[in-house]
Scaffold this motif. Structure first.
Motif, PDB file in Angstrom:
ATOM      1  N   ARG A   1      46.689  -0.699 -50.535  1.00 22.49           N
ATOM      2  CA  ARG A   1      45.591  -1.478 -51.118  1.00 22.49           C
ATOM      3  C   ARG A   1      45.397  -2.861 -50.486  1.00 22.49           C
ATOM      4  O   ARG A   1      44.288  -3.334 -50.332  1.00 22.49           O
ATOM      5  CB  ARG A   1      45.847  -1.696 -52.617  1.00 22.49           C
ATOM      6  CG  ARG A   1      45.483  -0.540 -53.493  1.00 22.49           C
ATOM      7  CD  ARG A   1      43.983  -0.472 -53.701  1.00 22.49           C
ATOM      8  NE  ARG A   1      43.656   0.732 -54.435  1.00 22.49           N
ATOM      9  CZ  ARG A   1      43.438   0.759 -55.748  1.00 22.49           C
ATOM     10  NH1 ARG A   1      43.491  -0.346 -56.470  1.00 22.49           N
ATOM     11  NH2 ARG A   1      43.152   1.895 -56.338  1.00 22.49           N
ATOM     12  N   ASN A   2      46.497  -3.542 -50.182  1.00 19.39           N
ATOM     13  CA  ASN A   2      46.371  -4.905 -49.646  1.00 19.39           C
ATOM     14  C   ASN A   2      47.623  -5.273 -48.842  1.00 19.39           C
ATOM     15  O   ASN A   2      48.644  -4.593 -48.942  1.00 19.39           O
ATOM     16  CB  ASN A   2      46.070  -5.901 -50.791  1.00 19.39           C
ATOM     17  CG  ASN A   2      47.249  -6.083 -51.723  1.00 19.39           C
ATOM     18  OD1 ASN A   2      48.274  -6.626 -51.322  1.00 19.39           O
ATOM     19  ND2 ASN A   2      47.134  -5.621 -52.964  1.00 19.39           N
ATOM     20  N   PRO A   3      47.560  -6.337 -48.052  1.00 20.08           N
ATOM     21  CA  PRO A   3      48.690  -6.657 -47.164  1.00 20.08           C
ATOM     22  C   PRO A   3      49.870  -7.329 -47.847  1.00 20.08           C
ATOM     23  O   PRO A   3      50.865  -7.637 -47.179  1.00 20.08           O
ATOM     24  CB  PRO A   3      48.067  -7.625 -46.144  1.00 20.08           C
ATOM     25  CG  PRO A   3      46.871  -8.185 -46.794  1.00 20.08           C
ATOM     26  CD  PRO A   3      46.398  -7.212 -47.824  1.00 20.08           C
ATOM     27  N   PHE A   4      49.795  -7.560 -49.161  1.00 20.12           N
ATOM     28  CA  PHE A   4      50.874  -8.283 -49.830  1.00 20.12           C
ATOM     29  C   PHE A   4      51.798  -7.386 -50.653  1.00 20.12           C
ATOM     30  O   PHE A   4      52.935  -7.763 -50.929  1.00 20.12           O
ATOM     31  CB  PHE A   4      50.300  -9.422 -50.678  1.00 20.12           C
ATOM     32  CG  PHE A   4      49.605 -10.474 -49.839  1.00 20.12           C
ATOM     33  CD1 PHE A   4      50.047 -10.767 -48.554  1.00 20.12           C
ATOM     34  CD2 PHE A   4      48.507 -11.167 -50.327  1.00 20.12           C
ATOM     35  CE1 PHE A   4      49.417 -11.726 -47.764  1.00 20.12           C
ATOM     36  CE2 PHE A   4      47.869 -12.138 -49.546  1.00 20.12           C
ATOM     37  CZ  PHE A   4      48.325 -12.413 -48.260  1.00 20.12           C
ATOM     38  N   ILE A   5      51.328  -6.217 -51.081  1.00 20.37           N
ATOM     39  CA  ILE A   5      52.283  -5.277 -51.677  1.00 20.37           C
ATOM     40  C   ILE A   5      53.195  -4.794 -50.541  1.00 20.37           C
ATOM     41  O   ILE A   5      52.836  -4.887 -49.361  1.00 20.37           O
ATOM     42  CB  ILE A   5      51.570  -4.081 -52.367  1.00 20.37           C
ATOM     43  CG1 ILE A   5      50.553  -3.417 -51.436  1.00 20.37           C
ATOM     44  CG2 ILE A   5      50.915  -4.520 -53.665  1.00 20.37           C
ATOM     45  CD1 ILE A   5      49.921  -2.137 -51.999  1.00 20.37           C
TER      46      ILE A   5
ATOM     47  N   HIS B   1      50.056 -12.223 -56.223  1.00 15.82           N
ATOM     48  CA  HIS B   1      51.097 -12.073 -57.250  1.00 15.82           C
ATOM     49  C   HIS B   1      51.122 -10.661 -57.821  1.00 15.82           C
ATOM     50  O   HIS B   1      51.467 -10.456 -58.989  1.00 15.82           O
ATOM     51  CB  HIS B   1      50.898 -13.115 -58.355  1.00 15.82           C
ATOM     52  CG  HIS B   1      51.352 -14.480 -57.944  1.00 15.82           C
ATOM     53  ND1 HIS B   1      50.667 -15.251 -57.034  1.00 15.82           N
ATOM     54  CD2 HIS B   1      52.451 -15.198 -58.280  1.00 15.82           C
ATOM     55  CE1 HIS B   1      51.317 -16.379 -56.854  1.00 15.82           C
ATOM     56  NE2 HIS B   1      52.400 -16.373 -57.592  1.00 15.82           N
ATOM     57  N   TYR B   2      50.693  -9.695 -56.991  1.00 22.44           N
ATOM     58  CA  TYR B   2      50.751  -8.269 -57.401  1.00 22.44           C
ATOM     59  C   TYR B   2      49.984  -8.074 -58.713  1.00 22.44           C
ATOM     60  O   TYR B   2      48.915  -8.638 -58.876  1.00 22.44           O
ATOM     61  CB  TYR B   2      52.211  -7.798 -57.502  1.00 22.44           C
ATOM     62  CG  TYR B   2      53.021  -8.282 -56.345  1.00 22.44           C
ATOM     63  CD1 TYR B   2      52.755  -7.799 -55.069  1.00 22.44           C
ATOM     64  CD2 TYR B   2      53.975  -9.266 -56.483  1.00 22.44           C
ATOM     65  CE1 TYR B   2      53.456  -8.264 -53.979  1.00 22.44           C
ATOM     66  CE2 TYR B   2      54.679  -9.745 -55.392  1.00 22.44           C
ATOM     67  CZ  TYR B   2      54.407  -9.233 -54.150  1.00 22.44           C
ATOM     68  OH  TYR B   2      55.089  -9.712 -53.067  1.00 22.44           O
ATOM     69  N   ASP B   3      50.622  -7.339 -59.638  1.00 19.97           N
ATOM     70  CA  ASP B   3      49.947  -7.087 -60.915  1.00 19.97           C
ATOM     71  C   ASP B   3      49.966  -8.319 -61.833  1.00 19.97           C
ATOM     72  O   ASP B   3      49.500  -8.247 -62.966  1.00 19.97           O
ATOM     73  CB  ASP B   3      50.527  -5.847 -61.617  1.00 19.97           C
ATOM     74  CG  ASP B   3      52.034  -5.772 -61.572  1.00 19.97           C
ATOM     75  OD1 ASP B   3      52.651  -6.434 -60.716  1.00 19.97           O
ATOM     76  OD2 ASP B   3      52.603  -5.050 -62.404  1.00 19.97           O
TER      77      ASP B   3
ATOM     78  N   ARG C   1      43.561  -0.278 -41.410  1.00 17.64           N
ATOM     79  CA  ARG C   1      44.865   0.298 -41.812  1.00 17.64           C
ATOM     80  C   ARG C   1      45.422  -0.272 -43.116  1.00 17.64           C
ATOM     81  O   ARG C   1      46.442   0.197 -43.596  1.00 17.64           O
ATOM     82  CB  ARG C   1      45.863   0.098 -40.674  1.00 17.64           C
ATOM     83  CG  ARG C   1      45.476   0.920 -39.433  1.00 17.64           C
ATOM     84  CD  ARG C   1      46.386   0.629 -38.266  1.00 17.64           C
ATOM     85  NE  ARG C   1      47.771   0.848 -38.603  1.00 17.64           N
ATOM     86  CZ  ARG C   1      48.791   0.398 -37.864  1.00 17.64           C
ATOM     87  NH1 ARG C   1      48.551  -0.267 -36.741  1.00 17.64           N
ATOM     88  NH2 ARG C   1      50.032   0.643 -38.245  1.00 17.64           N
ATOM     89  N   VAL C   2      44.779  -1.301 -43.629  1.00 20.90           N
ATOM     90  CA  VAL C   2      45.227  -1.877 -44.902  1.00 20.90           C
ATOM     91  C   VAL C   2      44.001  -2.450 -45.612  1.00 20.90           C
ATOM     92  O   VAL C   2      43.091  -2.973 -44.952  1.00 20.90           O
ATOM     93  CB  VAL C   2      46.341  -2.942 -44.661  1.00 20.90           C
ATOM     94  CG1 VAL C   2      45.865  -4.093 -43.796  1.00 20.90           C
ATOM     95  CG2 VAL C   2      46.907  -3.467 -45.971  1.00 20.90           C
ATOM     96  N   GLY C   3      43.993  -2.309 -46.947  1.00 21.78           N
ATOM     97  CA  GLY C   3      42.812  -2.739 -47.705  1.00 21.78           C
ATOM     98  C   GLY C   3      42.874  -4.201 -48.132  1.00 21.78           C
ATOM     99  O   GLY C   3      43.754  -4.961 -47.715  1.00 21.78           O
ATOM    100  N   ARG C   4      41.899  -4.557 -48.960  1.00 23.12           N
ATOM    101  CA  ARG C   4      41.829  -5.943 -49.431  1.00 23.12           C
ATOM    102  C   ARG C   4      41.583  -6.003 -50.935  1.00 23.12           C
ATOM    103  O   ARG C   4      40.957  -6.925 -51.422  1.00 23.12           O
ATOM    104  CB  ARG C   4      40.684  -6.672 -48.712  1.00 23.12           C
ATOM    105  CG  ARG C   4      40.869  -6.846 -47.232  1.00 23.12           C
ATOM    106  CD  ARG C   4      39.832  -7.783 -46.667  1.00 23.12           C
ATOM    107  NE  ARG C   4      38.496  -7.262 -46.827  1.00 23.12           N
ATOM    108  CZ  ARG C   4      37.822  -6.610 -45.871  1.00 23.12           C
ATOM    109  NH1 ARG C   4      38.366  -6.422 -44.694  1.00 23.12           N
ATOM    110  NH2 ARG C   4      36.605  -6.176 -46.106  1.00 23.12           N
TER     111      ARG C   4
END
Ligand code: DON
Length: 306
Positions: free
Chosen positions: A108-112, A241-243, A84-87
């Motif tokens: 894309r990932n669990p931090f956004i 840290h996102y982008d 359900r969420v990418g890495r």
């Protein structure tokens, strides 16, 4: 190495620059924080804490909570969470919606923000929102071995009232079938996890399990397996840290997670967990002085993972 001298030197270098960057103002309650503050704490895997500046002033950990919620969700779901969420790093801002449409509502990932909202939905399974919030708070108190850690309800409410983009992300993903619970319930938990207040000393202790192969050396509690700790660190390095993740790896060289409250938790595997805090943010929403302080720290200590 004299780590107390290192943190003292960092605070001395930062003092004349207090107030640089821009405090997050899309959450009104965070806009009220005095920007002229800077704190740092290092807790080493042998249990020593070194602190300087405003290291005992509580701040809103915001997105740093996503690391701890991911730890809980992986404990509950195991590897199936990754359906359900990418890495992968997103290369987009933390609250971006653009990739979700083409990628079928799988962030894309669990931090956004989108990914973290899915993770929160996983932790919520089988619970009422207040129970999920309670589980998170108990986990944070267990990690820090400190029952004084609290959730700042005013910050949670402030974000709830202005969280238009998070409501958009959550509705969009619910439309794709990637949220099992009502948007209002999931975001109720999400806003409360982000509103956890901690100081640098507490946050450095909370991250210790990630620096010490999954076990908190202060309490002896095994939190996750060594393999899972390594994997969470890998995700923090690539997406924390996102982008700005590439730039953070380039300058600091440690897995790290930032929050719009101005905190950053960084992990030096096998060595220490570090927390810095200064409310002014850089252009990609990460603490401006905090990022620079961590670069100074790894330059002085040689703790970069590279
Ligand atoms: O959802 C939000 O926008 C905030 N509660 C957290 C965002 C955040 O901390 C991004 N980090 N740098």
């Amino acid at each position: 190495m004299d780590l107390q001298a290192v943190v003292d030197e960092i605070v001395a270098k930062m003092s004349p620059r207090l107030g640089e960057g821009k405090v997050a103002d899309y959450i009104p309650e965070l806009a009220r924080v005095d920007p002229k503050q800077f704190g740092i704490a290092i807790t080493t895997v042998d249990g020593q804490t070194y602190m300087a500046g405003d290291a005992t002033v509580p701040f809103s950990i915001q997105s740093i909570s996503k690391v701890f919620m991911l730890t809980l969700a992986l404990g509950k779901m195991g590897e199936s969470a990754w359906k359900r969420v990418g890495r992968e790093p997103s290369g987009s801002s933390f609250n971006s919606i653009v990739q979700l449409e083409h990628e079928h509502g799988i962030p894309r990932n669990p931090f956004i923000n989108a990914g973290a909202i899915v993770v929160t939905d996983m932790v919520l399974a089988g619970h009422k929102p207040r129970e999920a919030i309670g589980e998170f708070l108990r986990f944070m108190r267990y990690l820090t071995d400190d029952d004084t850690v609290i959730i700042d309800a005013k910050v949670a409410k402030s974000e709830h009232l202005t969280g238009y983009r998070n409501f958009a992300l959550a509705n969009f993903m619910r439309g794709f079938g990637n949220l099992e619970h009502a948007v209002e319930l999931v975001l109720g938990v999400y806003f409360h996890q982000c509103a956890l207040a901690m100081n640098c000393v507490q946050l450095s202790r909370a991250g210790l399990y990630l620096a010490n192969r999954g076990t908190n050396p202060l309490t002896g509690f095994s939190v996750v397996s060594p393999k899972r700790a390594r994997r969470i660190n890998a995700l923090m390095l690539t997406c924390g840290h996102y982008d700005g993740s590439g730039d953070f790896a380039y300058h600091v060289g440690l897995p790290g997670k930032s929050g719009v409250g101005g905190g950053i938790m960084a992990i030096a595997p096998g060595k220490a967990s570090i927390a810095v805090w200064s409310p002014g943010l850089n252009k990609v929403g990460n603490s401006a002085l905090g990022s620079e302080a961590l670069e100074m720290l790894t330059t002085r200590t040689g703790w970069s993972v590279f």
